[in-house]
Design a protein around this motif. Structure first.
Motif, PDB file in Angstrom:
ATOM      1  N   LEU A 130       8.851  -6.049   5.466  1.00  0.00           N
ATOM      2  CA  LEU A 130       7.542  -6.168   4.821  1.00  0.00           C
ATOM      3  C   LEU A 130       7.206  -4.908   4.043  1.00  0.00           C
ATOM      4  O   LEU A 130       7.531  -3.794   4.459  1.00  0.00           O
ATOM      5  CB  LEU A 130       6.450  -6.420   5.866  1.00  0.00           C
ATOM      6  N   SER A 131       6.524  -5.084   2.924  1.00  0.00           N
ATOM      7  CA  SER A 131       6.003  -3.953   2.165  1.00  0.00           C
ATOM      8  C   SER A 131       4.714  -3.458   2.812  1.00  0.00           C
ATOM      9  O   SER A 131       4.143  -4.110   3.689  1.00  0.00           O
ATOM     10  CB  SER A 131       5.719  -4.378   0.723  1.00  0.00           C
ATOM     11  N   ALA A 132       4.233  -2.302   2.356  1.00  0.00           N
ATOM     12  CA  ALA A 132       2.987  -1.754   2.879  1.00  0.00           C
ATOM     13  C   ALA A 132       1.822  -2.712   2.628  1.00  0.00           C
ATOM     14  O   ALA A 132       0.974  -2.920   3.501  1.00  0.00           O
ATOM     15  CB  ALA A 132       2.698  -0.395   2.239  1.00  0.00           C
ATOM     16  N   ASP A 133       1.778  -3.303   1.445  1.00  0.00           N
ATOM     17  CA  ASP A 133       0.697  -4.235   1.127  1.00  0.00           C
ATOM     18  C   ASP A 133       0.745  -5.463   2.034  1.00  0.00           C
ATOM     19  O   ASP A 133      -0.299  -5.969   2.463  1.00  0.00           O
ATOM     20  CB  ASP A 133       0.778  -4.669  -0.338  1.00  0.00           C
ATOM     21  N   GLU A 134       1.948  -5.933   2.317  1.00  0.00           N
ATOM     22  CA  GLU A 134       2.077  -7.097   3.197  1.00  0.00           C
ATOM     23  C   GLU A 134       1.646  -6.765   4.620  1.00  0.00           C
ATOM     24  O   GLU A 134       1.018  -7.583   5.296  1.00  0.00           O
ATOM     25  CB  GLU A 134       3.520  -7.600   3.185  1.00  0.00           C
TER      26      GLU A 134
ATOM     27  N   ARG B 108       6.021  -5.772  12.787  1.00  0.00           N
ATOM     28  CA  ARG B 108       6.548  -6.970  12.145  1.00  0.00           C
ATOM     29  C   ARG B 108       6.532  -8.191  13.065  1.00  0.00           C
ATOM     30  O   ARG B 108       6.997  -9.261  12.673  1.00  0.00           O
ATOM     31  CB  ARG B 108       7.974  -6.711  11.645  1.00  0.00           C
TER      32      ARG B 108
END
Length: 353
Positions: A15-19, A268
């Motif tokens: 996952l990205s930081a935004d996700e 996650r």
């Protein structure tokens, strides 16, 4: 139609930081709650009082973009220009035993406040710091109007100091804070908030929190049986076919799953169980390594958030942690996990699944 089987051990979400930040919102279980949907127990007046105080607190939260303006932390606390009601504090803390509706009320506050905001458990915030680093976490959350921290934990001094520092940084940015405790009934003053511990662990930050005590009994166990017995392993496939007809189910060998948790970052876990309708664990056993047990606690929280029913063979969930763990420094976490896994196992053995 037969269930569609998957395995959690095959999933490695990236996952990205935004996700990650996008996941900081109430779970499906509390996705549409409000103060109006909370039902205070007439025998427990503190519950209705908590609703009134939280509504007042919601009204004191400024709109988006007011975060770092209007002077420093102390000027905002004592009549600065942040827009908060006079005499209001920067944070509010809900204290009570398991199952009295604290998370429902905290989620209701989140829904009632405008602007960008975050909602997550204490563990999710510490995991976020681990995934993003502390400076990037502060930078991201400082843009929010409100940060809600569910199940604030006092059993790990390192994490508590980390969170206290994070909350001080957010307070200085003008972010309003709200938290709940996970105090275990019968400990820390008969299920009450331990003010001395709180003040010692997070020091001066305690003075800015208004503490609301919420009395009541654990609703998850009112009139409910003990943990259901697990089913025989040879019967598990037939049970799953019946309970999860046409649904997407993750079926794993419990020992493999526990090992898999050690290589997937807890931040996650929410995505680890995404798009599932049920969970099946074969040959559940007592987890005797604390590092793995604590990761199982996080997974139990995420499963409970999603209300995913569990069908399991092997050891019943009231024996999944060792007696030493249940009596040790992390007992609050383990009791919460047992309570939640037991509730999901009941759902897994009911017609609702």
């Amino acid at each position: 139609m037969s269930p569609q089987f998957q395995r959690l051990v095959d999933r490695r979400p990236a996952l990205s930081a935004d996700e990650l930040l996008d996941g900081f919102r109430p779970s499906e279980r509390f996705g549409e709650v409000s103060f109006d949907t909370y039902r205070p127990d007439p025998a427990q007046p503190s519950q209705a009082q908590a609703v009134a105080e939280l509504q007042r607190f919601a009204g004191s939260v400024s709109g988006p973009g007011s975060g770092g303006k209007g002077g420093g932390f102390f000027s905002r606390m004592f009549g600065g220009s942040s827009g908060a009601a006079k005499g209001s504090k920067q944070g509010i803390y809900l204290d009570g035993g398991f199952g009295v509706g604290k998370t429902h009320l905290l989620a209701s506050l989140w829904h009632a406040v405008p602007g960008p905001k975050a909602f997550g458990t204490f563990v999710e915030y510490t995991n976020l710091v681990g995934a993003l680093t502390f400076p990037k976490t502060v930078q991201a959350l400082s843009q929010y109007t409100l940060v809600c921290i569910d199940e604030f934990e006092l059993d790990d001094p390192g994490d508590t100091v980390l969170m206290s520092r994070l909350m001080r940084e957010l307070s200085d940015a003008g972010v309003k804070l709200a938290a709940t405790s996970n105090t275990l009934p019968g400990s820390l003053g008969e299920g009450r908030f331990a003010a001395a511990d709180f003040q010692r662990e997070i020091q001066v930050l305690a003075d800015q929190f208004e503490v609301l005590r919420i009395d009541g009994e654990d609703f998850r166990h009112r009139g409910l049986p003990e943990a259901p017995a697990s089913i025989a392993d040879e019967a598990i496939e037939a049970t799953v076919e019946q309970r999860f007809d046409g649904k997407v189910v993750a079926m794993d060998e419990f020992s493999e799953l526990v090992e898999h948790l050690s290589v997937v970052h807890p931040s996650r876990y929410r995505h680890l169980i995404k798009d599932l309708d049920g969970i099946v664990w074969r040959n559940v056993h007592t987890v005797d390594q604390q590092a793995l047990a604590l990761r199982l606690v996080v997974l139990a929280d995420r499963l409970y958030d999603r209300d995913l029913p569990i069908v399991a063979s092997g050891t019943s969930f009231d024996e999944v942690f060792t007696p030493e763990m249940m009596a040790g420094g992390y007992q609050k976490k383990y009791y919460r996990a047992v309570s939640r896994l037991t509730a999901l196992a009941r759902e897994g053995m009911s017609d609702r699944a």
